[in-house]
Scaffold this active site. Structure first.
Site, mmCIF file in Angstrom:
data_model
loop_
_atom_site.group_PDB
_atom_site.id
_atom_site.type_symbol
_atom_site.label_atom_id
_atom_site.label_comp_id
_atom_site.label_asym_id
_atom_site.label_seq_id
_atom_site.Cartn_x
_atom_site.Cartn_y
_atom_site.Cartn_z
ATOM 1 N N GLU A 74 0.810 -1.219 0.000
ATOM 2 C CA GLU A 74 0.000 0.000 0.000
ATOM 3 C C GLU A 74 0.845 1.272 0.000
ATOM 4 O O GLU A 74 0.935 1.964 1.021
ATOM 5 C CB GLU A 74 -0.949 0.011 1.198
ATOM 6 C CG GLU A 74 -2.006 -1.061 1.131
ATOM 7 C CD GLU A 74 -3.073 -0.922 2.214
ATOM 8 O OE1 GLU A 74 -2.845 -0.211 3.203
ATOM 9 O OE2 GLU A 74 -4.135 -1.552 2.057
ATOM 10 N N CYS A 110 11.261 16.566 2.897
ATOM 11 C CA CYS A 110 12.681 16.696 3.229
ATOM 12 C C CYS A 110 13.390 17.476 2.117
ATOM 13 O O CYS A 110 12.861 17.628 1.021
ATOM 14 C CB CYS A 110 13.303 15.318 3.427
ATOM 15 S SG CYS A 110 13.738 14.499 1.879
ATOM 16 N N GLU A 121 -6.599 -7.822 -0.464
ATOM 17 C CA GLU A 121 -6.932 -7.832 0.964
ATOM 18 C C GLU A 121 -8.409 -7.518 1.150
ATOM 19 O O GLU A 121 -8.949 -6.640 0.470
ATOM 20 C CB GLU A 121 -6.166 -6.740 1.727
ATOM 21 C CG GLU A 121 -4.723 -7.006 1.982
ATOM 22 C CD GLU A 121 -4.085 -5.864 2.783
ATOM 23 O OE1 GLU A 121 -4.790 -5.203 3.571
ATOM 24 O OE2 GLU A 121 -2.883 -5.637 2.601
ATOM 25 N N HIS A 150 -8.103 -7.323 14.672
ATOM 26 C CA HIS A 150 -8.589 -7.221 13.289
ATOM 27 C C HIS A 150 -9.021 -8.595 12.800
ATOM 28 O O HIS A 150 -8.405 -9.607 13.130
ATOM 29 C CB HIS A 150 -7.468 -6.678 12.400
ATOM 30 C CG HIS A 150 -7.917 -6.260 11.042
ATOM 31 N ND1 HIS A 150 -8.290 -7.169 10.074
ATOM 32 C CD2 HIS A 150 -8.062 -5.038 10.480
ATOM 33 C CE1 HIS A 150 -8.636 -6.513 8.977
ATOM 34 N NE2 HIS A 150 -8.509 -5.213 9.192
#
Ligand code: GLA
Ligand code: ZN
Length: 672
Positions: free
Chosen positions: A155, A163, A304, A355
């Site tokens: 992901e 930066c 997923e 989860h």
């Protein structure tokens, strides 16, 4: 999916994220996993996603023993591996020794070790470390017959890093794009609020609209560049297919641009089932399935999904009986060649210990969720012949564009802007009527579609203007709703009236001004002898050649046009100048689809309430029809035009009656 050269049999992938590195102290658990995996009819596992500290416990010291064992163990039960690169989470030693690999936030604060997806995508050190480990993985497993796919990272979210290296790279990107600072000043309209730059070095990412838009483009592109470097490294010793798990609705990543770098598209999907928005969520989930399938117009993977609840939402609902299987079959109906879960087994510690997972803390198969997964596995085996087939060819394309979303949603006018939501509202008609849809970018080739729908397409540069014009000219029907063609690709307003350039002629209108309604305000319009409610916006448009099909019936634009049709070249262009509560759109789309001969794959569901729908996959010889009921009531009788075989029971049926959250998978031979 035909998974590799050794095995030509079609089958669906079933399994999910597997983290054996968390269970090395308890080999009996790893052993039990193998028994349970077979019982659950699982055949594919994504491993190595967050395994960097196990694979390289000290800098340059690699230990592949757990991966060797895992792949061999899975192979012993005939299961394959999606092998992940570990870049989503670095080990502690790396962050400690090279703090510059950590992401910097907008206030210039560098993150400390902890969490994940927290690396700077530009950092040469991080890129080198990732290349090194990826090459090692490629060398060791790149030809392993039990490895099916490369699962690149996890992901890529696209949260920007501020930066100095990222900013410097951004300025290089701008130099390449604009050449001179004068050009950039013009494109960003910097005389406004005294923003004029005298060198590229002065450009900070969080300035005016143009910069912000380019910063988003650059950031997404920079992650893509990072991903390409990861892919090149795994390809060093391997020609296995690559994918990366994308995410629904992610704001920062322009996924339309990622498809070309990947062999297989995959994504992660976590709809809020049983929320007050349950049916909207069902349609939105369908939209994202269509979006990801359309990226390559080919079978893809649901990488997923939660077999139980998610534990990161405000309200974490369990899925009621039937819902998990329906959600899994929704993926298959839209073209997924697999149903994969996050996660195989609940971890004992940290943020995801509650989860949903196939195996709960109790550790056996005697749970409601395990049985559901097992049942899905059985169904996937029964319908295996569908794997590899594509969805029925779509005659409708809905446009979706990340760059438009970025520009539109940050533009300071007309509050209540919700690009994804508005596009999904339009998609709902087609979803509910079982009309196949592709989701396309406005730059894509649109020829071949009978109808293209453009919602809130505020940003229209020259290429898109030409593309849409050509599409209509050569016979297409284009339906645009609100905000069309107001700015160019740099968010500069189009001169000489909206919509942009030639589109005024294509639509035969001029859009003069826009009014936003306060919540609760309501205006009316009349079209085809019917009155409809306007709930959010109304645009003050003028017909310049278009036929007026609808007029405002109250308010200050009373009796002026609000819905028009125009013939242009061989095609037609419709303009809807207001946002309604969905009723108008439903009627308008219905009439247009009828006129264009756009067909539902299952006429029987058209009569039903919102939330009962159907989808089709086909190899040209057999048609596979999925009938889905997302509502919490039984569907009632849904008639089929011809008898079909129920693929789970073998029965021949001429109609179906689905329970709440029910799904049936039917097949029939194509005639002729
Ligand atoms: C994402 C991640 C997973 C996990 C799940 C939980 O999709 O990729 O690692 O955190 O969310 O829902
Ligand atoms: Zn950075």
């Amino acid at each position: 999916m035909k998974n590799d050269k050794h095995e030509q049999k079609q089958y669906f992938l079933h399994g999910g994220d597997y983290n054996p590195e968390q269970w090395r102290e308890t080999p009996e658990i790893l052993h039990e996993d193998l028994q349970l995996m077979q019982k659950a009819k699982c055949n594919t596992f994504s491993v190595g996603i967050f395994s960097w500290s196990a694979l390289e416990p000290k800098e340059g010291e690699y230990d592949f023993s757990f991966l060797d064992e895992t792949i061999a163990n899975l192979a012993s039960i005939g299961a394959k591996v999606n092998l992940s690169t570990p870049s989503a989470a670095m080990p502690y030693w790396m962050a400690a020794k090279y703090p510059e690999i950590m992401k910097v936030n907008v206030d210039g604060v560098r993150k400390k070790f902890g969490g994940r997806q927290n690396f700077c995508p530009t950092s040469p050190v991080y890129r080198k470390k990732v290349r090194e480990i990826n090459k090692k993985l490629s060398e060791r497993y790149g030809r392993n017959e039990n490895v099916l796919l490369w699962h690149i990272s996890n992901e890529y979210y696209g949260e920007p890093c501020y930066c100095p290296l990222c900013k410097a790279k951004f300025r290089e990107y701008l130099k390449k794009k604009y050449g001179t600072v004068e050009r950039l000043n013009h494109e960003y309209w910097t005389a406004f609020w005294s923003h004029t730059y005298s060198s590229f070095e002065e450009v900070e990412p969080n300035g005016i609209a143009g910069v912000q838009l380019d910063w988003r483009r650059f950031t997404s592109e920079n992650y893509r560049d990072f991903m390409r470097e990861e892919i090149a490294a795994v390809r060093r010793y391997s020609d296995k297919k690559v994918t990366t798990n994308m995410v629904t609705a992610i704001y920062e990543m322009d996924y339309c641009k990622f498809a070309g770098d990947l062999d297989i598209i995959s994504f992660d999907n976590y709809p809020a089932w049983h929320s007050p928005e349950h049916l909207h969520e069902a349609a939105a989930s369908a939209f994202w399935h269509d979006f990801f399938r359309s990226l390559k117009n080919a079978p893809y993977l649901l990488m997923e999904s939660s077999p139980g609840l998610e534990n990161w939402k405000k309200y974490n609902k369990l899925k009621e009986n039937g819902m998990d299987k329906l959600a899994s079959m929704q993926a298959v109906a839209h073209g997924s060649d697999g149903v994969l879960y996050f996660q195989w087994r609940k971890s004992r510690g940290d943020s995801e210990k509650f989860h949903g997972a196939v195996v709960d803390h109790v550790g056996n198969d005697n749970t409601r969720i395990f049985r559901t997964v097992q049942n899905t596995g059985e169904t996937l085996e029964k319908i295996a012949e569908i794997a590899g087939t594509n969805t029925k060819r779509a005659e409708v394309a809905i446009l979706f564009d990340w760059e438009n979303m970025w520009a539109f949603e940050r533009s300071q006018f007309a509050g209540r802007k919700n690009y994804r939501g508005d596009v999904i509202e339009a998609y709902k008609f087609f979803w509910n009527n079982a009309i196949p849809c592709d989701i396309r970018n406005p730059h894509d080739d649109l020829s071949g579609y009978k109808l293209v729908v453009a919602v809130d397409l505020y940003m229209v540069g020259e290429t898109v203007e030409n593309n849409l014009t050509e599409y209509v000219k050569s016979g297409g029907a284009l339906y645009a709703k609100c905000f069309l063609g107001m700015v160019n690709e740099n968010d500069l307003c189009h001169p000489r009236g909206f919509p942009a350039g030639k589109l005024k002629e294509v639509f035969g209108i001029w859009n003069e001004e826009l009014d936003t309604l306060y919540p609760g305000d309501m205006r009316k319009l009349s079209a085809n002898g019917k009155e409809y409610a306007i709930t959010a916006y109304e645009e003050h448009i003028h017909a310049r050649g278009a036929t007026v099909l609808g007029q405002y019936s109250d308010g200050m634009f009373s009796c002026e046009p609000c819905f028009t049709e125009n013939s242009y070249g061989e095609g037609k262009a419709y303009y809807q100048a207001f946002a309604d509560d969905g009723e108008f759109e439903k009627d308008a789309f219905e009439r247009i689809c009828d006129a264009l001969g756009i067909k539902s794959v299952c006429g029987g569901v058209k009569e039903k309430t919102f939330g009962i729908t159907a989808h089709m996959r086909t190899d040209g010889k057999t048609e596979y029809l999925f009938i889905e009921n997302y509502t919490d009531e039984a569907s009632g009788e849904i008639a089929l035009e011809i008898p079909h075989e129920d693929m789970e029971t073998g029965e021949i049926v001429t109609s179906v009656n689905l329970p709440r959250y029910g799904v049936r998978i039917l097949k029939t031979k194509v005639k002729g």
